[in-house]
Write a protein that holds these residues in place. Sequence first.
Motif, mmCIF file in Angstrom:
data_model
loop_
_atom_site.group_PDB
_atom_site.id
_atom_site.type_symbol
_atom_site.label_atom_id
_atom_site.label_comp_id
_atom_site.label_asym_id
_atom_site.label_seq_id
_atom_site.Cartn_x
_atom_site.Cartn_y
_atom_site.Cartn_z
ATOM 1 N N GLY A 220 3.256 -4.531 9.287
ATOM 2 C CA GLY A 220 4.562 -5.040 9.684
ATOM 3 C C GLY A 220 5.419 -5.379 8.489
ATOM 4 N N PRO A 221 6.574 -6.016 8.735
ATOM 5 C CA PRO A 221 7.442 -6.412 7.628
ATOM 6 C C PRO A 221 6.707 -7.347 6.672
ATOM 7 N N THR A 222 6.812 -7.055 5.376
ATOM 8 C CA THR A 222 6.059 -7.821 4.380
ATOM 9 C C THR A 222 6.332 -9.316 4.496
ATOM 10 N N ARG A 223 7.582 -9.686 4.644
ATOM 11 C CA ARG A 223 7.926 -11.119 4.704
ATOM 12 C C ARG A 223 7.215 -11.807 5.872
ATOM 13 N N GLU A 224 7.180 -11.140 7.027
ATOM 14 C CA GLU A 224 6.530 -11.745 8.205
ATOM 15 C C GLU A 224 5.028 -11.889 7.979
ATOM 16 N N LEU A 225 4.403 -10.861 7.411
ATOM 17 C CA LEU A 225 2.950 -10.940 7.197
ATOM 18 C C LEU A 225 2.618 -12.043 6.196
ATOM 19 N N LEU A 226 3.404 -12.160 5.126
ATOM 20 C CA LEU A 226 3.103 -13.159 4.101
ATOM 21 C C LEU A 226 3.395 -14.572 4.585
ATOM 22 N N ALA A 227 4.240 -14.697 5.619
ATOM 23 C CA ALA A 227 4.523 -16.017 6.182
ATOM 24 C C ALA A 227 3.462 -16.456 7.192
ATOM 25 N N ASP A 228 2.509 -15.564 7.503
ATOM 26 C CA ASP A 228 1.457 -15.860 8.492
ATOM 27 C C ASP A 228 0.234 -16.409 7.759
ATOM 28 N N ALA A 229 0.183 -17.730 7.636
ATOM 29 C CA ALA A 229 -0.873 -18.374 6.844
ATOM 30 C C ALA A 229 -2.262 -18.076 7.407
ATOM 31 N N ASP A 230 -2.383 -18.011 8.729
ATOM 32 C CA ASP A 230 -3.696 -17.730 9.328
ATOM 33 C C ASP A 230 -4.170 -16.321 8.974
ATOM 34 N N LEU A 231 -3.254 -15.360 9.030
ATOM 35 C CA LEU A 231 -3.598 -13.979 8.677
ATOM 36 C C LEU A 231 -4.089 -13.913 7.228
ATOM 37 N N LEU A 232 -3.339 -14.542 6.324
ATOM 38 C CA LEU A 232 -3.719 -14.502 4.911
ATOM 39 C C LEU A 232 -5.094 -15.135 4.709
ATOM 40 N N ALA A 233 -5.330 -16.277 5.346
ATOM 41 C CA ALA A 233 -6.609 -16.970 5.162
ATOM 42 C C ALA A 233 -7.771 -16.147 5.700
ATOM 43 N N ARG A 234 -7.563 -15.511 6.876
ATOM 44 C CA ARG A 234 -8.641 -14.711 7.485
ATOM 45 C C ARG A 234 -9.060 -13.554 6.593
ATOM 46 N N HIS A 235 -8.112 -13.024 5.819
ATOM 47 C CA HIS A 235 -8.393 -11.808 5.047
ATOM 48 C C HIS A 235 -8.360 -12.064 3.534
ATOM 49 N N ARG A 236 -8.565 -13.336 3.157
ATOM 50 C CA ARG A 236 -8.735 -13.715 1.748
ATOM 51 C C ARG A 236 -7.586 -13.207 0.878
ATOM 52 N N LEU A 237 -6.363 -13.382 1.389
ATOM 53 C CA LEU A 237 -5.163 -13.061 0.625
ATOM 54 C C LEU A 237 -4.496 -14.372 0.224
ATOM 55 N N GLU A 238 -4.126 -14.504 -1.049
ATOM 56 C CA GLU A 238 -3.634 -15.785 -1.559
ATOM 57 C C GLU A 238 -2.241 -15.639 -2.155
ATOM 58 N N LEU A 239 -1.322 -16.479 -1.678
ATOM 59 C CA LEU A 239 -0.015 -16.588 -2.326
ATOM 60 C C LEU A 239 -0.124 -17.530 -3.521
ATOM 61 N N PRO A 240 0.676 -17.317 -4.557
ATOM 62 C CA PRO A 240 0.669 -18.276 -5.669
ATOM 63 C C PRO A 240 1.070 -19.671 -5.166
ATOM 64 N N TYR A 241 0.550 -20.691 -5.828
ATOM 65 C CA TYR A 241 0.829 -22.068 -5.434
ATOM 66 C C TYR A 241 2.343 -22.303 -5.380
ATOM 67 N N GLY A 242 2.810 -22.812 -4.256
ATOM 68 C CA GLY A 242 4.225 -23.159 -4.121
ATOM 69 C C GLY A 242 5.125 -21.996 -3.759
ATOM 70 N N PHE A 243 4.576 -20.794 -3.633
ATOM 71 C CA PHE A 243 5.424 -19.623 -3.316
ATOM 72 C C PHE A 243 5.654 -19.569 -1.814
ATOM 73 N N ASP A 244 6.910 -19.581 -1.411
ATOM 74 C CA ASP A 244 7.264 -19.538 0.011
ATOM 75 C C ASP A 244 7.987 -18.227 0.300
ATOM 76 N N PRO A 245 7.305 -17.279 0.976
ATOM 77 C CA PRO A 245 7.926 -15.961 1.201
ATOM 78 C C PRO A 245 9.189 -16.024 2.058
ATOM 79 N N THR A 246 9.352 -17.084 2.834
ATOM 80 C CA THR A 246 10.546 -17.163 3.693
ATOM 81 C C THR A 246 11.783 -17.601 2.909
ATOM 82 N N ARG A 247 11.579 -18.102 1.687
ATOM 83 C CA ARG A 247 12.727 -18.611 0.916
ATOM 84 C C ARG A 247 13.125 -17.705 -0.228
ATOM 85 N N VAL A 248 12.394 -16.612 -0.439
ATOM 86 C CA VAL A 248 12.691 -15.738 -1.576
ATOM 87 C C VAL A 248 13.816 -14.780 -1.207
#
Length: 248
Positions: A220-248
């Motif tokens: 799906g759209p990258t921004r939507e996937l990166l804003a899905d914290a549960d999805l990222l956690a389930r698949h061991r994907l990590e955003l940098p500390y403090g990075f908010d994909p909805t505000r970039v």
Amino acid sequence: MSTAPPSLLVEDLAFAYPDGHQALFGVDLRVGRGERVALLGPNGAGKTTLVLHLNGILSGGRGRVSVAGLPVERRNLPEVRRRVGIVFQDPDDQLFMPTVGEDVAFGPRNLGLPEPEVAARVAAALDQVGMAGAADRPPHHLSFGQRRRVAVATVLSMHPEVLVLDEPSSNLDPAGRRELAEVLEALPVTVLMVTHDLPYALQLCPRSVVLDGGVVVADGPTRELLADADLLARHRLELPYGFDPTRV
């Protein structure tokens, strides 16, 4: 309405290595012409196995892969490999000639093109990656970021339809990362970018596909996937500390 076939079409692709390790379990992926798609997933998800099927380095499993409507099979491999350029993570895997210009000329010369055409392709490819003055320089005299951009040029000189990038931002300093992003944003080709660098995926690819355990678990759209914290956690994907994909 264009009816051109997609740049990449993967249908029900399953693959096991000779040791029995099953890496892919029925992957479907469609990438339209000119699309920019990030392929995300933890280590061991099957991303590299999938990429190596796109130009026939790996084959023999179940399912089908085609490039611009051309099936990836033995009789088509020369043309498929011209159309799908893979830029590996370590540029030194791709740069082995005495000068940058000879490295970029290597593919077109292998196609048997006349020297004036080779020279024109070398000049154009180096210009596209911001390395126009570097043709006579030895690759090992360049910075890591410059070598990575030259590695991209070695693929662009083949006039590919699809550019596949394996971890393009790894080991780059902030300036090298920005310079490469500017190059990639300007290229008129289909891009599939394999990366763990989620902000880079957001910057360069409007769409992302998450692969885990040999299957596509999200698309799906990258921004939507990166804003899905549960999805990222389930698949061991990590955003940098403090990075908010909805505000970039």
